[in-house]
Enzyme design. Structure first.
Site, PDB file in Angstrom:
ATOM      1  N   TYR A 103     -74.845 148.675  42.921  1.00 15.95           N
ATOM      2  CA  TYR A 103     -75.751 147.627  42.429  1.00 15.95           C
ATOM      3  C   TYR A 103     -75.282 147.157  41.062  1.00 15.95           C
ATOM      4  CZ  TYR A 103     -79.853 145.396  40.442  1.00 15.95           C
ATOM      5  OH  TYR A 103     -80.693 144.495  39.845  1.00 15.95           O
ATOM      6  N   GLU A 191     -78.261 139.092  40.397  1.00 12.97           N
ATOM      7  CA  GLU A 191     -77.861 140.421  40.862  1.00 12.97           C
ATOM      8  C   GLU A 191     -76.986 140.390  42.101  1.00 12.97           C
ATOM      9  OE1 GLU A 191     -81.500 142.742  41.515  1.00 12.97           O
ATOM     10  OE2 GLU A 191     -81.524 142.148  43.605  1.00 12.97           O
TER      11      GLU A 191
END
Ligand code: GDP
Ligand code: MN
Length: 382
Positions: A103, A191
């Site tokens: 991530y 993101e």
């Protein structure tokens, strides 16, 4: 404003981040054609394009071995609902061969008053879940906007993801480019989840999410043009057209307030007295009865709303205009729930007269009004 994954991927690509090719489709036949063109002999992935995370878990991300299979997957995904949002489009891309999922994300952080870069080797799943269960797996860095994300900072964080130095360098480069995309679009969030490594060792962005700060849209017409109203909550679209600042929430007290500060204070007080606001709504400084009619139409369309609370502090906003709006609205459509009206300030007397004549009562005390509205949502007297 939320961007779709396919739009966010395009922006990342433009900033030099490696993203697999892909194209967006609205019909199963278009999916077949794209799968044949981009998939070659390999598999493709068909992905629901909605403004929601967790599409994988909801069945909105599927792998297909052939264009025919991709079409069948698209038939399943198009039209399905994920977190209350209907899927109108899918992204079709060559399937990547995943060796690991990490991530990488940047958000505006209120506490540090800076953009914060967060990375985690536990990617793929919801980052909220990682934060709740294994917070030690998330590494954070507050970025000084004067200098941006410096190469050594990015590399330091990249070492928490990978051991291989080529992959560390690739991930650090991606983080710096993500920061450029974040600032370049006026984002409040950007993101990549998952950032993957492939079996061959490449580092790729497989999913992209960008949320743009609405206040940035006026000076970024090219980003504003990416808005897909068909993918947004209908109440929010209606409110924007009516010039109202509206955010739908999950509670039961429908709030109609003038001024953003008072709207925030009203929501605080609703919570203080044990209720939950159904929305944030600012009718703005100008006083136009039609705005009130529009606001009431939007609030009453929400089936969660059990009571409506007006909280008006008349300055530039004239209380009598608001009162006229309330009366006009009730002539145009029925109010399915009780209403508590608090108004004070400019033309308060006139407003009380208008409301009384129409059979409504009005309060001047904010505490009392909020208490009563919360009580009504709970089916009791205040
Ligand atoms: P989200 O669930 O809405 O965040 O959607 P993602 O795009 O992140 O996809 C969810 C999951 O599907 C990923 O974490 C991967 O495990 C898987 N996935 C997505 N794209 C591919 C792909 O190209 N190949 C493979 N093998 N899996 C994929
Ligand atoms: Mn994802």
């Amino acid at each position: 404003m939320n961007l779709h994954e396919y739009q966010a991927r395009e922006i990342l690509k433009r900033h030099g981040i490696p993203v697999p090719d892909g194209d967006v489709a609205a019909t199963p036949d278009e999916v077949t054609a794209i799968a044949a063109r981009l998939g070659g002999r390999g598999r493709v992935v068909v992905k629901a394009q909605v403004h929601a995370g967790g599409r994988g878990k909801a069945g909105g991300v599927k792998l297909a071995a052939t264009p025919g299979e991709a079409k069948a997957m698209a038939q399943e995904i198009l039209g399905m609902t994920i977190k209350g949002l209907t899927v109108h489009k899918v992204l079709v891309a060559p399937a990547a061969d995943i060796a690991s999922e990490s991530y990488v994300g940047i958000i505006v952080d209120r506490a540090s008053q800076r953009p914060v870069l967060m990375v985690s080797p536990a990617g793929g799943i919801d980052i909220e879940e990682v934060a709740a269960k294994t917070p030690e797996k998330i590494h954070r860095l507050a970025i000084d906007p004067r200098y941006g994300l410096l190469p050594h900072q990015a590399q330091g964080l990249a070492f928490s993801l990978y051991k291989d130095i080529a992959q560390v360098r690739a991930a650090a480069d991606i983080m710096q480019k993500l920061y450029a995309a974040f600032t370049g679009t006026g984002a409040s969030l950007a993101e990549i989840n998952p950032l993957i490594t492939t079996a061959a060792g490449q580092v790729l962005a497989l999913d992209a999410k960008i949320v743009v700060d609405d206040n940035e849209l006026d000076r970024r017409p090219e980003i504003a043009a990416l808005r897909d109203a068909s993918a947004e909550a209908p109440s929010e679209v209606q409110a924007r057209k009516a010039g109202l600042t509206f955010i739908k929430l999950e509670g039961t007290v429908g709030c109609c307030v003038n001024g953003a500060g008072l709207a925030m204070a009203t929501m605080d007080l609703v919570k203080y007295y044990g209720g939950e606001p159904a929305n944030f709504l600012d009718i703005g400084g100008s006083s136009n009865p039609q705005k009130v009619v529009n606001a009431l139409r939007i609030i009453t369309a929400d089936p969660n709303v059990k009571a409506i609370l007006f909280n008006i502090f008349g300055g530039i906003t004239r209380c009598d205009d608001v009162a006229n709006g309330i009366v006009q609205a009730t002539r145009q459509f029925p109010l399915p729930v009780p209403m508590v009206i608090r108004l004070t300030g400019t033309n308060e007397q006139e407003a009380v007269q208008i409301l009384t004549q129409a059979g409504f009562s009005a309060l001047t005390d904010m505490d009392e009004a909020v208490k009563q509205a919360v009580a009504k949502t709970q089916g009791r007297a205040a």
